[in-house]
Design an enzyme around this catalytic site. Sequence first.
Site, PDB file in Angstrom:
ATOM      1  CB  THR A  77      -0.864   0.029   1.309  1.00 39.61           C
ATOM      2  OG1 THR A  77      -0.327   0.351   2.343  1.00 39.61           O
ATOM      3  CG2 THR A  77      -1.851  -1.226   0.732  1.00 39.61           C
ATOM      4  CE  LYS A 106       9.889   5.105   0.247  1.00 36.17           C
ATOM      5  NZ  LYS A 106       9.143   4.611  -1.217  1.00 36.17           N
ATOM      6  N   GLY A 186       5.341  11.474 -17.123  1.00 36.05           N
ATOM      7  CA  GLY A 186       4.861  10.854 -15.621  1.00 36.05           C
ATOM      8  C   GLY A 186       6.211  10.098 -14.564  1.00 36.05           C
ATOM      9  CG  ASP A 200      11.082   8.738  -2.471  1.00 35.17           C
ATOM     10  OD1 ASP A 200      10.451   7.664  -1.240  1.00 35.17           O
ATOM     11  OD2 ASP A 200      11.535   8.563  -2.938  1.00 35.17           O
ATOM     12  CE  LYS A 204      12.985   5.345  -2.359  1.00 35.30           C
ATOM     13  NZ  LYS A 204      13.009   5.959  -3.603  1.00 35.30           N
TER      14      LYS A 204
END
Lengths: 315, 315
Positions: A77, A106, A186, A200, A204
């Site tokens: 998800t 994550k 995209g 993001d 990580k």
Amino acid sequence: MRLAVVGVGAVGASVVELAGEYGHEVVAVADSTGGAVDDSGLYADAVFDRKRTEGTVGDADPESVFDADYDVLVEATPTTLGDAEPGFSHVRRALADDRHVVLANKGPVAERYDELRTLEAESAGTVLFEATVGGAIPVLSTIADLNGQVTAARGILNGTANFILSRMAAEGLGYEHVLAEAQDLGVAEADPTFDVEGTDAALKCVILSNVLYEDSYTLADAEVEGIADLPGSALELAAEDGRTIRLVGEVSPDGVRVGPRLVAENGTLAVSGTLNIVQLETTHAGRLNISGRGAGGPETASAVLADIGRLPDTV
Amino acid sequence: MRLAVVGVGAVGASVVELAGEYGHEVVAVADSTGGAVDDSGLYADAVFDRKRTEGTVGDADPESVFDADYDVLVEATPTTLGDAEPGFSHVRRALADDRHVVLANKGPVAERYDELRTLEAESAGTVLFEATVGGAIPVLSTIADLNGQVTAARGILNGTANFILSRMAAEGLGYEHVLAEAQDLGVAEADPTFDVEGTDAALKCVILSNVLYEDSYTLADAEVEGIADLPGSALELAAEDGRTIRLVGEVSPDGVRVGPRLVAENGTLAVSGTLNIVQLETTHAGRLNISGRGAGGPETASAVLADIGRLPDTV
């Protein structure tokens, strides 16, 4: 292995599509609106047909997947911050039932690492999450394999930001122009905040830090700066000096930092386009560089499927 | 694990030195002239002191190491071609005694792969050889981990040849001049044939091919061209076109080829100095690039010790 796949975006859908090729069987699938369970195995094409025609993967309650006869929960998800829900509850449920968990999401690993490890310790199941760092790049398995010898990490961990910086430098274009181009292609989402603000990449790096140092960092512990305010003139100045600017994540015992950094124009860190790269510093093996595709459905699914191959056979 | 180390050059000596740090114990050591065995564990310093003062690691017969109470044979004698002796006999002896074998010596894996696998199948021991391809770079473990998804490989697998080509291109110097410089720096050996003729890179490519396709290739099956006859003018011509020349090894279902190839000057393959790089083509994860130190005592020893960590606990 018998898989229950929760979340059928690009990554989840590719897991469903490729599972058979890796010798696994999908017995349950759920998206946010519905679920489908078949203990004798679901056909990928049938699942995707229903999603296309009916807007959901199945008529059953999404929660019904947890009643299926599965070995591994694939949690794919979308990443959420803070409480990392609903992903975290999915993971908790599977571990409570002594099943393995493989995450592409994550959130639970970056925001609730301590709790995740505690639940794993109380379960017969194992938790793996290679897909959460660097997409197709085998970062976490390499760290595990080097068995305590990795002392620090550094890398380019967001393909969207790297694409934008590469294009700005190569074409002398401004941020807004290149962002619009990336959205057309995209490569950037309609709301690019998560990527261009460094969130993001920071998630990580937090995961890397948690794994390397058994920290219990969250996003709030990271020092994060994005690229949205970077003027094109900064890239021009860098170029005059044989350098360029990249959104670099740094993981060391001193903490986690993400921000625009000067790197050598033709140096190892200056990967182009949407590529990702991770540099691992080791005790005796020097520096290792691993680069490849940091995103993409089949690419990230291949990391999920590699994790499934690493799980102990039985729970 | 209890280690018997045969061959005490740069790699073997580093294994002896670092074993304790990785939780292992060296119970036997041999070089070509002598051996030392102590089931309660040898001290690295004592071994090196004796080698320095007496010219050998011990008074015992080198063969006596096989009578020691060891779990893993570390075969680190120099690579030999053809029958790959004496390394192959060492491996055969250990496997016949149901011990594990970890090789840094490329000979038995490149020249007698079929026989090696047959002996392994008849033994309770396991054979690993990460150190034979790309030194510190985890090439073979990544291939194993990707579980059949790697379809081809390409790379720069000899640091000496790469150093020479990098310097020729950067400084506009001729081959003989740069070779002499490399010899002064210890980057090239007095007899550089093995490196500059492409033999060393070809052995690594043959090993990759054997692993990827379960081939039983030997060096004789590889198409090999070296760099000794490469004129400086070829590098100048390449530079005018934004390219440079590297000694590239290619492994595909069509076979193994090693030779000087044009590559993009700032491209991924154009690593500089003595660095090595391997590119793996995969079914679903795109191309992975792994670069790092392809040679050196501690670096290569770290690959040996990583292999030891991957072995099943008991034979």
